[in-house]
Design a protein around this motif. Structure first.
Motif, PDB file in Angstrom:
ATOM      1  N   THR A   1      -5.751   2.647  -2.848  1.00  0.00           N
ATOM      2  CA  THR A   1      -4.570   2.502  -2.001  1.00  0.00           C
ATOM      3  C   THR A   1      -4.894   1.633  -0.796  1.00  0.00           C
ATOM      4  O   THR A   1      -5.943   1.808  -0.153  1.00  0.00           O
ATOM      5  CB  THR A   1      -4.078   3.878  -1.522  1.00  0.00           C
ATOM      6  OG1 THR A   1      -3.780   4.690  -2.653  1.00  0.00           O
ATOM      7  CG2 THR A   1      -2.835   3.746  -0.676  1.00  0.00           C
ATOM      8  N   GLU A   2      -3.998   0.708  -0.483  1.00  0.00           N
ATOM      9  CA  GLU A   2      -4.166  -0.161   0.690  1.00  0.00           C
ATOM     10  C   GLU A   2      -2.801  -0.674   1.111  1.00  0.00           C
ATOM     11  O   GLU A   2      -1.850  -0.719   0.325  1.00  0.00           O
ATOM     12  CB  GLU A   2      -5.100  -1.328   0.341  1.00  0.00           C
ATOM     13  CG  GLU A   2      -5.511  -2.165   1.532  1.00  0.00           C
ATOM     14  CD  GLU A   2      -6.189  -1.346   2.622  1.00  0.00           C
ATOM     15  OE1 GLU A   2      -5.459  -0.994   3.579  1.00  0.00           O
ATOM     16  OE2 GLU A   2      -7.390  -1.059   2.512  1.00  0.00           O
ATOM     17  N   GLN A   3      -2.691  -1.060   2.351  1.00  0.00           N
ATOM     18  CA  GLN A   3      -1.448  -1.636   2.852  1.00  0.00           C
ATOM     19  C   GLN A   3      -1.303  -3.077   2.350  1.00  0.00           C
ATOM     20  O   GLN A   3      -2.289  -3.808   2.213  1.00  0.00           O
ATOM     21  CB  GLN A   3      -1.432  -1.615   4.379  1.00  0.00           C
ATOM     22  CG  GLN A   3      -1.435  -0.219   4.979  1.00  0.00           C
ATOM     23  CD  GLN A   3      -0.228   0.587   4.562  1.00  0.00           C
ATOM     24  OE1 GLN A   3       0.912   0.124   4.701  1.00  0.00           O
ATOM     25  NE2 GLN A   3      -0.454   1.773   4.048  1.00  0.00           N
ATOM     26  N   ALA A   4      -0.061  -3.452   2.087  1.00  0.00           N
ATOM     27  CA  ALA A   4       0.214  -4.804   1.608  1.00  0.00           C
ATOM     28  C   ALA A   4       1.596  -5.234   2.106  1.00  0.00           C
ATOM     29  O   ALA A   4       2.387  -4.417   2.595  1.00  0.00           O
ATOM     30  CB  ALA A   4       0.138  -4.865   0.087  1.00  0.00           C
TER      31      ALA A   4
ATOM     32  N   ALA B   1       1.073  -9.751  -0.737  1.00  0.00           N
ATOM     33  CA  ALA B   1      -0.065 -10.264   0.027  1.00  0.00           C
ATOM     34  C   ALA B   1      -0.881  -9.083   0.537  1.00  0.00           C
ATOM     35  O   ALA B   1      -0.332  -8.141   1.106  1.00  0.00           O
ATOM     36  CB  ALA B   1       0.415 -11.114   1.193  1.00  0.00           C
ATOM     37  N   SER B   2      -2.191  -9.133   0.321  1.00  0.00           N
ATOM     38  CA  SER B   2      -3.074  -8.044   0.740  1.00  0.00           C
ATOM     39  C   SER B   2      -3.664  -8.338   2.110  1.00  0.00           C
ATOM     40  O   SER B   2      -3.502  -9.436   2.667  1.00  0.00           O
ATOM     41  CB  SER B   2      -4.195  -7.859  -0.275  1.00  0.00           C
ATOM     42  OG  SER B   2      -5.100  -8.943  -0.209  1.00  0.00           O
ATOM     43  N   THR B   3      -4.396  -7.386   2.647  1.00  0.00           N
ATOM     44  CA  THR B   3      -5.047  -7.553   3.947  1.00  0.00           C
ATOM     45  C   THR B   3      -6.204  -8.540   3.880  1.00  0.00           C
ATOM     46  O   THR B   3      -6.687  -8.992   4.918  1.00  0.00           O
ATOM     47  CB  THR B   3      -5.560  -6.194   4.450  1.00  0.00           C
ATOM     48  OG1 THR B   3      -6.395  -5.599   3.440  1.00  0.00           O
ATOM     49  CG2 THR B   3      -4.411  -5.243   4.755  1.00  0.00           C
ATOM     50  N   THR B   4      -6.668  -8.875   2.679  1.00  0.00           N
ATOM     51  CA  THR B   4      -7.760  -9.854   2.528  1.00  0.00           C
ATOM     52  C   THR B   4      -7.240 -11.281   2.488  1.00  0.00           C
ATOM     53  O   THR B   4      -8.030 -12.227   2.432  1.00  0.00           O
ATOM     54  CB  THR B   4      -8.541  -9.571   1.234  1.00  0.00           C
ATOM     55  OG1 THR B   4      -7.652  -9.714   0.107  1.00  0.00           O
ATOM     56  CG2 THR B   4      -9.113  -8.164   1.247  1.00  0.00           C
TER      57      THR B   4
ATOM     58  N   SER C   1       2.776   0.593   0.911  1.00  0.00           N
ATOM     59  CA  SER C   1       1.486   1.152   0.524  1.00  0.00           C
ATOM     60  C   SER C   1       1.298   0.842  -0.954  1.00  0.00           C
ATOM     61  O   SER C   1       2.023   1.353  -1.803  1.00  0.00           O
ATOM     62  CB  SER C   1       1.461   2.663   0.769  1.00  0.00           C
ATOM     63  OG  SER C   1       0.231   3.207   0.365  1.00  0.00           O
ATOM     64  N   LEU C   2       0.329  -0.027  -1.254  1.00  0.00           N
ATOM     65  CA  LEU C   2       0.092  -0.480  -2.624  1.00  0.00           C
ATOM     66  C   LEU C   2      -0.932   0.442  -3.289  1.00  0.00           C
ATOM     67  O   LEU C   2      -2.047   0.608  -2.793  1.00  0.00           O
ATOM     68  CB  LEU C   2      -0.412  -1.913  -2.609  1.00  0.00           C
ATOM     69  CG  LEU C   2      -0.494  -2.639  -3.948  1.00  0.00           C
ATOM     70  CD1 LEU C   2       0.894  -2.820  -4.552  1.00  0.00           C
ATOM     71  CD2 LEU C   2      -1.185  -3.989  -3.780  1.00  0.00           C
ATOM     72  N   ASN C   3      -0.536   1.051  -4.415  1.00  0.00           N
ATOM     73  CA  ASN C   3      -1.387   2.010  -5.113  1.00  0.00           C
ATOM     74  C   ASN C   3      -1.804   1.449  -6.462  1.00  0.00           C
ATOM     75  O   ASN C   3      -0.952   1.167  -7.311  1.00  0.00           O
ATOM     76  CB  ASN C   3      -0.630   3.326  -5.339  1.00  0.00           C
ATOM     77  CG  ASN C   3      -0.187   3.964  -4.042  1.00  0.00           C
ATOM     78  OD1 ASN C   3      -0.933   4.681  -3.392  1.00  0.00           O
ATOM     79  ND2 ASN C   3       1.058   3.689  -3.643  1.00  0.00           N
TER      80      ASN C   3
END
Length: 415
Positions: free
Chosen positions: A119-122, A189-192, A134-136
């Motif tokens: 899980t991460e924010q996107a 788009a991800s945090t990276t 919240s991308l799972n």
């Protein structure tokens, strides 16, 4: 003898019909209020627990340790003359290491299902609109065994993620806010800084706006690639056959795997404490209604005892024992309590049926909510038992006083 005592008790109550009816109404209203309020409060408590248990993992393994690890310099030189202040841990890729081995260990446990999640924010973009979600990352066929999300699917299915690796499942509230529909493409788009395009293959509706507008589900491998975390996850969600065993099972798992493992009871400990306090307050309030009704019973029976002193003396002279006299007046309390229970439970059922039809909307919910009512036999036994206890307690003191009446004193005109 028992029938005779009951017959005499009934005659005494009928002799003071108005006062007896008032006391009876007090019991009826007390039982109905006790039953309806208790059933409503207990129903809402069970509904909250059911939502906690069904809509969230029973156990969650997180990618952190309950107690932070000590720095090597502290381990190597405890109490050294020269100390290193503010050491910065080495930067590393976060996640649960060796999660396939952990999953293999968990799946060997009977009555346990586990699934890996990353899980991460996107940021999702469609037609010039941007929304944070919240991308799972999930393995669809595993996640359906530990989650109730499949139950809330209104279009498509979670299994479509396995068929279409570039698919994404989102909430219908997010679709409404961003004006897209099934089959459209979303840019994520991800945090990276990585950007991928996913096709919408499913929509779900849970009725909770925070979930329906902020949660998205994609195949695990795609999220690992998007976040540049190959072979890493940050959560393992677990479902148990017996949810009440979650606390014990979580402790056992944490000792084995080392990562912080949280049960649903621990995660909701403040809420469970609030529910317990609420139950105490509720029983105190509704119990007070029956206490007031008990005073009415006490007043009626005390009055009967004072008025029937001569009758009691005659009964004692005829051979009735003090214990028989006591039972006779206790029977009056039992009669009022029993009849009040019958009508009170009937009225309480009517209240419960009416409350069950009440609906309202609460903040954060897009669907109407109905009052949850607990119709279990325990609610009826509890209301009836408390009412009978209150009636018998109210009748006990006057009955003891009647049993102590001395027939010689009364018949001679003594006090």
């Amino acid at each position: 003898m028992i029938r005779l005592l009951i017959a005499i008790a009934a005659r005494h109550l009928l002799a003071r019909r108005r006062q007896s009816i008032v006391s009876l109404l007090g019991v009826v209203l007390g039982v109905s209020f006790f039953l309806s309020i208790s059933a409503m409060m207990r129903g809402s408590e069970l509904d909250i627990i059911r939502r906690l248990v069904d809509n969230a993992p029973h156990i969650t393994i997180e990618d952190q340790y309950r107690n932070p690890s000590r720095q090597p310099v502290v381990e190597r030189f405890p109490g050294a003359a020269v100390q290193l202040h503010h050491p910065v841990p080495q930067t590393e890729m976060r996640g649960i290491r060796g999660y396939p081995q952990i999953l293999d260990f968990l799946r060997r446990t009977p009555g346990l299902q586990a699934s890996a999640v990353l899980t991460e924010q996107a940021l999702v973009t469609f037609a010039g609109k941007d929304r944070a979600v919240s991308l799972n990352g999930i393995v669809a066929n595993e996640y359906t065994r530990v989650s109730t999300l499949q139950r809330y699917m209104v279009r498509g299915s979670l299994d479509d993620l396995a068929v279409n690796p570039n698919g994404i499942v989102v909430g219908d509230e997010l679709a409404r806010l961003m004006s897209f529909s099934l089959g459209n493409n979303l840019r994520v788009a991800s945090t990276t800084g990585q950007v991928r395009t996913f096709k919408i293959v499913g929509l779900f509706h849970t009725g909770r706006s925070d979930v329906d507008a902020r949660q998205a589900f994609v195949a695990l491998k795609r999220v690992q690639s998007l976040l540049e975390r190959p072979n890493r996850i940050n959560t393992i969600v677990i479902k148990l056959a017996d949810p009440n065993a979650a606390r014990t099972e979580a402790s056992r798992i944490e000792q084995r795997v080392g990562y912080k493992t949280v049960s649903w009871q621990e995660r909701s400990e403040d809420l469970m404490s609030a529910l317990a306090i609420r139950s105490v307050i509720m029983f105190a309030v509704v119990g007070a209604v029956l206490v007031v009704a008990a005073f009415g019973i006490y007043n009626v029976i005390s009055t009967v005892v004072l008025e029937k002193q001569r009758d009691i003396a005659i009964l004692r002279a005829m051979g009735f024992r003090a214990r028989d006299i006591e039972r006779m007046f206790l029977a009056q309390g039992v009669l009022i309590g029993a009849v009040g229970n019958v009508f009170g439970i009937g009225l309480g059922c009517a209240f419960m049926a009416g409350l069950a039809r009440v609906h309202f909307r609460i903040p954060g919910s897009t669907d109407p909510n109905y009052l949850a009512i607990d119709w279990s036999p325990m609610q009826f036994l509890l209301a009836g038992g408390v009412a009978m206890l209150a009636a018998m307690t109210a009748a006990f003191l006057p009955a003891r006083r009647a049993a102590k009446v001395e027939p010689v004193d009364v018949l001679r005109g003594g006090t």
